[in-house]
Design an enzyme around this catalytic site. Structure first.
Site, PDB file in Angstrom:
ATOM      1  CB  ILE A 110       2.443  -6.329   0.569  1.00 25.81           C
ATOM      2  CG1 ILE A 110       3.882  -6.868   0.645  1.00 25.81           C
ATOM      3  CG2 ILE A 110       2.012  -6.138  -0.884  1.00 25.81           C
ATOM      4  CD1 ILE A 110       4.058  -8.290   0.127  1.00 25.81           C
ATOM      5  CG  ASN A 149      -2.091  -8.172   0.562  1.00 23.80           C
ATOM      6  OD1 ASN A 149      -0.984  -8.423   0.098  1.00 23.80           O
ATOM      7  ND2 ASN A 149      -2.259  -7.735   1.799  1.00 23.80           N
ATOM      8  CB  SER A 182       4.305 -16.243  -3.045  1.00 24.21           C
ATOM      9  OG  SER A 182       5.670 -16.392  -2.701  1.00 24.21           O
ATOM     10  CE1 TYR A 219       3.010 -17.420   2.175  1.00 20.04           C
ATOM     11  CE2 TYR A 219       4.765 -17.985   0.640  1.00 20.04           C
ATOM     12  CZ  TYR A 219       3.893 -17.045   1.188  1.00 20.04           C
ATOM     13  OH  TYR A 219       3.913 -15.748   0.729  1.00 20.04           O
ATOM     14  CE  LYS A 274       0.791 -16.645  -0.627  1.00 17.20           C
ATOM     15  NZ  LYS A 274      -0.230 -15.604  -0.595  1.00 17.20           N
ATOM     16  CB  ILE A 329       8.222  -8.074  -0.113  1.00 14.66           C
ATOM     17  CG1 ILE A 329       7.989  -8.558  -1.559  1.00 14.66           C
ATOM     18  CG2 ILE A 329       7.904  -6.582   0.034  1.00 14.66           C
ATOM     19  CD1 ILE A 329       8.750  -7.827  -2.642  1.00 14.66           C
ATOM     20  CB  THR A 351       6.157  -7.030   4.905  1.00 12.04           C
ATOM     21  OG1 THR A 351       6.173  -8.450   5.085  1.00 12.04           O
ATOM     22  CG2 THR A 351       6.136  -6.688   3.444  1.00 12.04           C
TER      23      THR A 351
END
Ligand code: NDP
Length: 254
Positions: free
Chosen positions: A23, A93, A146, A161, A165, A194, A196
């Site tokens: 991203i 990011n 996120s 995670y 976030k 997304i 990636t």
């Protein structure tokens, strides 16, 4: 031109962390197209992204730093001030994800996710915010959150995670309130799934399990995040601060 006036970034210096791939790489190229000079911070360098931007006629350079290490971040910010003289924009990011149940994950794994995703964004925002305040720059910071900061993903477990976030979303609101008097705007971006390198390692069975849960029945493309970041960092978002912009193909609304 109205669009240039509202969304143009000519003359701005934008720092993007973790833009060597994924991203960050795509958004860095998008911000460069809007006129910003791009400075990339990552641990392993971002030559490919710098090449992509410069070949397209933009300006970019990269610096190596680990966002969890305050001395490395301070040295990188000092180098940017020496080379570019200012920082107008930070797209915070860089991040990682570990898919493990709470009973299987080690405390070290929990700490590494919180350290990079939450403390790393805090260290970066603090270092950049300080230079903006010292230079009187009414800048813009976008923290990468996120949809996992709002919902709990299934079927994979990733408590560290999700917690990191959710922390980013509230850190964002806290910094937005704290720095509003300096004219610094702080917002977060919350993408859904997304495609990636981070998600490329995910087993196909997991992706198949996500498919019916995604209202658009597809993952997002990194390119679909550029306009949201461009909005948040440009004059267009002059009255937007402390917001969490969710770009998830409708995942969190059902
Ligand atoms: P990638 O794994 O493709 O890229 C992550 C980037 O972060 C790399 O360039 C990496 O560079 C950098 N990075 C990681 N740790 C550090 C560190 N300690 N210091 C400096 N740089 C670091 O991830 P994505 O592009 O998929 O994700 C980018 C962000 O978007 C993350 O915060 C992620 O949580 C978030 N996100 C991703 C989603 C997705 O579905 N992909 C969905 C929602 C949010 P290097 O290793 O060289 O340091």
């Amino acid at each position: 031109m109205y669009l240039d006036e509202v969304f143009g970034l000519s003359g701005k210096t934008a720092v993007v962390t973790g833009a060597g791939r994924g991203i960050g790489q795509v958004v860095a190229c998008g911000l460069a197209k809007a006129g910003a000079e791009i400075v990339i911070i990552s641990r392993s360098g971002a030559e490919e992204t710098v090449d992509m931007i410069t070949k397209a006629g933009g300006k970019a350079y990269d610096l190596k730093a680990d966002v969890t290490k305050e001395d490395e971040v301070d040295a990188a910010v000092a180098e940017i001030m020496r080379r570019s003289g200012k920082i107008d924009i930070l797209f915070n990011n860089a991040g990682i994800c570990i898919h493990k149940g709470t009973l299987e994950a080690s405390i070290e794994e929990w700490r590494s996710v919180i350290d990079i995703n939450l403390t790393g964004e805090y260290i970066m925002a603090r270092a950049v915010g300080r230079t903006m305040i010292e230079k009187g720059i009414q800048g813009s910071i976008v923290n990468m959150a996120s949809m996992s900061g709002t919902i709990v993903n299934i079927p994979q477990w990733q408590a560290s995670y999700n917690a990191s976030k959710a922390g980013v979303i509230h850190l964002t609101k806290s910094l937005a309130a704290e720095w509003i008097g300096y004219g610094i705007r702080v917002n977060s971006l919350s993408p859904g799934y997304i495609a990636t390198p981070m998600s490329a390692d995910v087993p196909q069975e997991l992706k198949d399990a996500w498919e019916p849960l995604m209202p658009m029945h597809r993952m997002g493309k990194p390119e679909e995040l550029i306009p949201a970041v461009l909005y948040l960092v440009s004059p267009a978002a002059g009255y937007t601060t402390g917001a969490d912009v969710i770009v998830d193909g409708g995942y969190t609304c059902i």
